[in-house]
Design a protein around this motif. Structure first.
Motif, short mmCIF file in Angstrom:
data_model
loop_
_atom_site.label_atom_id
_atom_site.label_comp_id
_atom_site.label_asym_id
_atom_site.label_seq_id
_atom_site.Cartn_x
_atom_site.Cartn_y
_atom_site.Cartn_z
N HIS A 116 59.43 88.94 -9.00
CA HIS A 116 59.56 87.80 -8.08
C HIS A 116 60.04 86.55 -8.80
O HIS A 116 60.94 85.84 -8.31
CB HIS A 116 58.21 87.53 -7.41
N LEU A 119 63.77 86.88 -9.77
CA LEU A 119 64.64 86.72 -8.61
C LEU A 119 64.72 85.26 -8.18
O LEU A 119 65.80 84.75 -7.84
CB LEU A 119 64.15 87.59 -7.46
N ASP A 149 66.80 97.61 -7.08
CA ASP A 149 66.14 96.92 -5.97
C ASP A 149 66.31 95.40 -6.08
O ASP A 149 66.47 94.71 -5.06
CB ASP A 149 64.65 97.27 -5.95
N GLU A 153 68.33 92.51 -3.57
CA GLU A 153 67.92 91.17 -3.16
C GLU A 153 68.98 90.13 -3.51
O GLU A 153 69.27 89.21 -2.73
CB GLU A 153 66.60 90.80 -3.83
#
Length: 307
Positions: A116, A119, A149, A153
């Motif tokens: 998290h 990103l 993955d 995003e």
């Protein structure tokens, strides 16, 4: 703003003089050699560029000099290698202000960010700038992997356009293409896996030993893209012992020594790095000098032209 992520993009070294100041005369000489060979982009402030020991002021001066020297003959890409989001945003702001065409981005340094946080770091910069961005995916050296993955995003940010693929898993080129098609341009980032990655579909090569051997590097890429595989392999096999200098903790010293031997740089590094001495210097010199002594004749149409 746009960058065509294709071809050879040298990750250039930062040149220093004997007084530990940036040596723009030596720097410009190397840049001219890269452009003459057919490089499509110049990447500054990366690992090879000793970004961790450059001040913010020096990074700006380096960018301004590169933009001036390149003079629109190739793309100028500034690397972002920062410890804080605030610093990364400032770097992106300066890149735009002083004429960079695009950015290369590492994940946050020092702090081992989770998925998290990583990103959010990339997203903050992407949303702050119109500049095209290449994500540098190098979990081997920087301990954070940008997974498929995570790229899913990141795909919603149009200016995140390319990946410097340095996972050291050549099959990752195929995984990225299978999942994303042409959404991300793939730039192979490990010299010892470069030709294999190009054969698997990589669009370009962020290269290190190109700093000392620009024509040979561009020739390998162009021949591979022209379907002249045997000719590319012949040069690549000659080059491999030298390319292995790119995957060592002292890659900066090794590549700067190679630049010195080919007349395209100096051995000066910034402390705590130190120039090579003793047996190590003798051993690395032998690898470089053997390559120079056996330098192959490059086929016609293999460098200085479009692939």
């Amino acid at each position: 703003m746009s960058v065509i992520w294709k071809g050879v993009f040298p990750a250039v070294t930062t040149k220093f003089n004997d007084n530990d100041e940036m040596d723009f005369a030596a720097f410009d000489k190397n840049i001219e050699a890269q452009l003459e060979a057919g490089a499509k982009g110049i990447i500054i402030g990366g690992s090879l560029g000793e970004a961790s020991v450059l001040s913010d002021t020096e990074k700006i001066e380096l960018l301004k000099q590169t933009v001036k020297t390149v003079n629109k003959r190739a793309y100028v890409i500034l690397n972002i290698a920062e410890q804080t989001t605030k610093a990364a945003l400032l770097c992106a702001e300066n890149a735009l202000k002083y004429g960079a065409d695009g950015l290369m981005m590492l994940p946050p340094l020092r702090y081992l960010a989770d998925k998290h946080e990583t990103l959010e770091y990339f997203a903050a910069v992407a949303k702050s700038t119109p500049l095209p961005i290449m994500i540098y995916n190098n979990p081997y050296d920087y301990k954070i992997e940008v997974t498929l993955d995570m790229f899913e995003e990141l795909s919603k940010y149009e200016n995140i356009q390319a990946v410097k693929e340095s996972t050291r898993d050549v099959s990752n080129v195929t995984r990225m293409i299978n999942k994303f098609g042409d959404r991300f341009k793939l730039m192979t980032g490990v010299d010892t896996l470069a030709l294999e990655s190009i054969f698997m579909g990589a669009h370009g090569w962020v290269a290190g030993l190109v700093d000392a051997f620009p024509r040979e590097t561009v020739a390998i890429f162009n021949l591979a893209k022209q379907g002249r595989h045997e000719e590319a392999l012949k040069i690549y096999r000659w080059f491999l012992p030298v390319l292995e200098l790119d995957i060592h903790p002292k890659l900066v010293q090794y590549i700067k020594l190679a630049e010195t031997q080919t007349g395209l740089g100096t051995e000066n590094v910034r402390a705590p790095r130190l120039p090579l001495v003793g047996e190590e210097r003798t051993r690395i010199l032998a690898i470089i000098d053997n390559a120079i002594a056996n330098r192959p004749e490059l086929p016609a149409g293999s460098w200085g032209v479009e692939a």
